[in-house]
Design a protein around this motif. Sequence first.
Motif, short mmCIF file in Angstrom:
data_model
loop_
_atom_site.label_atom_id
_atom_site.label_comp_id
_atom_site.label_asym_id
_atom_site.label_seq_id
_atom_site.Cartn_x
_atom_site.Cartn_y
_atom_site.Cartn_z
N GLU A 46 0.85 -1.19 0.00
CA GLU A 46 0.00 0.00 0.00
C GLU A 46 0.88 1.25 0.00
O GLU A 46 1.95 1.25 0.61
CB GLU A 46 -0.92 0.01 1.22
CG GLU A 46 -1.96 -1.10 1.20
CD GLU A 46 -2.89 -1.07 2.40
OE1 GLU A 46 -2.63 -0.31 3.36
OE2 GLU A 46 -3.87 -1.83 2.39
N ASN A 91 0.71 5.52 0.60
CA ASN A 91 -0.10 6.62 1.12
C ASN A 91 0.73 7.91 1.02
O ASN A 91 1.81 8.00 1.60
CB ASN A 91 -0.50 6.35 2.57
CG ASN A 91 -1.40 7.42 3.13
OD1 ASN A 91 -1.98 8.21 2.40
ND2 ASN A 91 -1.50 7.47 4.44
N THR A 124 1.25 11.95 1.65
CA THR A 124 0.83 13.08 2.48
C THR A 124 1.17 14.37 1.74
O THR A 124 2.31 14.56 1.32
CB THR A 124 1.56 13.06 3.84
OG1 THR A 124 1.32 11.79 4.47
CG2 THR A 124 1.06 14.16 4.74
N ASP A 158 3.63 0.29 9.53
CA ASP A 158 4.33 1.00 8.46
C ASP A 158 5.82 0.89 8.75
O ASP A 158 6.25 1.25 9.85
CB ASP A 158 3.94 2.48 8.42
CG ASP A 158 2.45 2.68 8.22
OD1 ASP A 158 1.86 1.90 7.45
OD2 ASP A 158 1.89 3.60 8.83
#
Length: 197
Positions: free
Chosen positions: A53, A55, A57, A87
């Motif tokens: 995954e 992600n 920011t 993570d």
Amino acid sequence: MQRTNFFKLTIVILVIMILSACRQNPATSDWVNFTIEEAPGFDIQFQVPPDWETNVTLPMEIAVGQWKVILTPPRCSSGQGVEYEEDCITLTAYIKGEAEFEEDEVLTLVSDNIPISAEERAESILMGQNNFDVNGLNLQRFNHKIYSSAGEMQMSIIYFQTDSAYYLIMANFPYDERDAETAQEFQAMLESIKVLD
């Protein structure tokens, strides 16, 4: 004569098959390319396994000119109970001309033992440093050992820069799993980094 020609043809076919197989590592053949197209100055691309995954920011959420990417493999360690719960890899891009980044200070900090907790006087132990080239980029890797309540950890800090940005990647794995499957995938990810035109 026909036997010799058949032998030569067989050799040529075998060579072609071997060269075709060497073009792409079968372990990474289904990996996906990652970049941040909407981020001016984020000028690299790399491959990640399809089950990881990612992600992103946005700069306004952390600091001007900084893009943070958290990469989450299904498991960061063999002892992890729930997939995607931890993570263990973070990439931060500091866009030149926008973000504050002191290269000398950062390299001085990561090239020695790093204070972790002032109250406990705890610090990481620098275990080694090496430089390696990937697609025309020079990556500097600093491996630190950390003692924590969860056990011994290896923290790897990778630094490199392009014309547009400074990049820091931090990865944490259990020390005795620093060469395990996820750590090997991380290394393959590093070796796929390239600068975009």
